[in-house]
Every structure is written in C-alpha cells, then in structure tokens.
Design a protein around this motif. Structure first.
Motif, mmCIF file in Angstrom:
data_model
loop_
_atom_site.group_PDB
_atom_site.id
_atom_site.type_symbol
_atom_site.label_atom_id
_atom_site.label_comp_id
_atom_site.label_asym_id
_atom_site.label_seq_id
_atom_site.Cartn_x
_atom_site.Cartn_y
_atom_site.Cartn_z
ATOM 1 N N GLN A 3 0.847 -1.191 0.000
ATOM 2 C CA GLN A 3 0.000 0.000 0.000
ATOM 3 C C GLN A 3 0.878 1.234 0.000
ATOM 4 O O GLN A 3 1.849 1.310 0.758
ATOM 5 N N LEU A 4 0.534 2.182 -0.848
ATOM 6 C CA LEU A 4 1.339 3.388 -1.029
ATOM 7 C C LEU A 4 0.518 4.615 -0.674
ATOM 8 O O LEU A 4 -0.641 4.733 -1.097
ATOM 9 N N VAL A 5 1.125 5.516 0.063
ATOM 10 C CA VAL A 5 0.446 6.753 0.459
ATOM 11 C C VAL A 5 1.355 7.929 0.144
ATOM 12 O O VAL A 5 2.458 8.038 0.693
ATOM 13 N N GLU A 6 0.877 8.811 -0.753
ATOM 14 C CA GLU A 6 1.636 10.008 -1.106
ATOM 15 C C GLU A 6 1.278 11.167 -0.177
ATOM 16 O O GLU A 6 0.174 11.234 0.349
ATOM 17 N N SER A 7 2.228 12.080 -0.049
ATOM 18 C CA SER A 7 1.993 13.313 0.698
ATOM 19 C C SER A 7 2.937 14.382 0.180
ATOM 20 O O SER A 7 3.879 14.083 -0.565
ATOM 21 N N GLY A 8 2.670 15.624 0.570
ATOM 22 C CA GLY A 8 3.566 16.714 0.226
ATOM 23 C C GLY A 8 3.097 17.613 -0.892
ATOM 24 O O GLY A 8 3.768 18.599 -1.216
ATOM 25 N N CYS A 96 2.560 7.826 -6.948
ATOM 26 C CA CYS A 96 3.715 6.937 -6.885
ATOM 27 C C CYS A 96 3.234 5.521 -7.146
ATOM 28 O O CYS A 96 2.052 5.198 -6.962
ATOM 29 N N ALA A 97 4.159 4.688 -7.583
ATOM 30 C CA ALA A 97 3.817 3.323 -7.947
ATOM 31 C C ALA A 97 5.015 2.419 -7.696
ATOM 32 O O ALA A 97 6.163 2.878 -7.710
ATOM 33 N N ALA A 98 4.727 1.141 -7.490
ATOM 34 C CA ALA A 98 5.759 0.152 -7.201
ATOM 35 C C ALA A 98 5.714 -0.946 -8.247
ATOM 36 O O ALA A 98 4.630 -1.427 -8.606
ATOM 37 N N ALA A 99 6.889 -1.350 -8.705
ATOM 38 C CA ALA A 99 6.992 -2.375 -9.745
ATOM 39 C C ALA A 99 7.919 -3.492 -9.292
ATOM 40 O O ALA A 99 9.069 -3.224 -8.918
ATOM 41 N N TYR A 115 1.436 -1.668 -8.051
ATOM 42 C CA TYR A 115 0.712 -1.010 -6.962
ATOM 43 C C TYR A 115 0.783 0.495 -7.145
ATOM 44 O O TYR A 115 1.812 1.030 -7.573
ATOM 45 N N TRP A 116 -0.309 1.166 -6.763
ATOM 46 C CA TRP A 116 -0.425 2.613 -6.964
ATOM 47 C C TRP A 116 -0.942 3.281 -5.698
ATOM 48 O O TRP A 116 -1.752 2.708 -4.962
ATOM 49 N N GLY A 117 -0.469 4.507 -5.475
ATOM 50 C CA GLY A 117 -1.022 5.321 -4.418
ATOM 51 C C GLY A 117 -2.264 6.052 -4.899
ATOM 52 O O GLY A 117 -2.667 5.941 -6.062
ATOM 53 N N GLN A 118 -2.853 6.822 -4.012
ATOM 54 C CA GLN A 118 -4.110 7.517 -4.323
ATOM 55 C C GLN A 118 -3.881 8.858 -4.994
ATOM 56 O O GLN A 118 -4.823 9.445 -5.524
#
Length: 126
Positions: A3-8, A96-99, A115-118
């Motif tokens: 699980q990915l969470v973006e901020s900033g 952001c995303a994970a591969a 996987y992708w963040g929101q």
C-alpha cells in the motif's frame, strides 16, 4: 500486497519547489522499483521518473530532467520526488507506484507497475 500513500502536494508559485513523499507498507519495499507519474485534467497519466530497487539508477522524462530528482530511503519505506523550478505545466495529480522487477533497472512502462497510491495534487501558479 503493498500500500502506497503520497503526501507533500500543494500550491506553489512558478519557480518554487516541493518535495513529495510516498510511504509504503510491507516488508519488501526494497525489492521494488519505484516510479512517479502524473495526470493533468483531460490528459493521460504520464511518466515522470523512476528509481531502481537499489537506488543506484534513476530515469526521468525529458520534461522534468534536470529539475526533478527521485530518491529512496528503504529504512523508512519511503520514496521522494524533489521538484525544483516548478512550472505551471507541472500542475497535476502525482502518483507513486511500485513495480516488481527481475533486474535492478527502473522502468517507465506504466503497465509494469503493480501497486499505486491515491495521488496528491500539485498546483503551480504563474
């Protein structure tokens, strides 16, 4: 699962800087290449930059090369996108995303990300 969470994200004037963060859950963060993408209203999602699982290799879209930089801190399960000299055309939702990768090479191919963040909104005013 990751699980990915973006901020900033936020509002910044042209020429300014922002640093986005993306924090991942799970204990296998270090085995994923990480990427940043963005999507402006009415446009397709586009590649911004990526970093390999070791952090040794980075790859950027021509539109951001020399202005943006990606780094990762595996101890914090976090990847960063430092954005400098921002332009109004950088306005978008940033993801952001994970591969999962079989080699230590970053990828710009959106379909290779598992996987992708929101997303987080970045708005650059002129």
């Amino acid at each position: 699962q990751v699980q990915l969470v973006e901020s900033g994200g936020g509002l910044v004037q042209a020429g300014g800087s922002l640093r986005l963060s993306c924090t991942a859950s799970g204990r296998t963060f270090s085995s994923y290449a990480m990427g940043w993408f963005r999507q402006a209203p009415g446009k397709e999602r586009e590649f911004v930059g990526a970093i390999s699982w070791s952090g040794r290799s980075g790859y950027y879209a021509d539109s951001v090369k020399g202005r943006f930089a990606i780094s990762r801190d595996d101890a914090k399960n976090t990847v960063y996108l430092q954005m400098n000299s921002l332009k109004p055309e950088d306005t978008a939702v940033y993801y952001c995303a994970a591969a999962r990768r079989t080699n230590d090479v970053p990828t710009a191919r959106i379909y290779e990300y598992d996987y992708w963040g929101q997303g987080t909104q970045v708005t650059v005013s002129s």
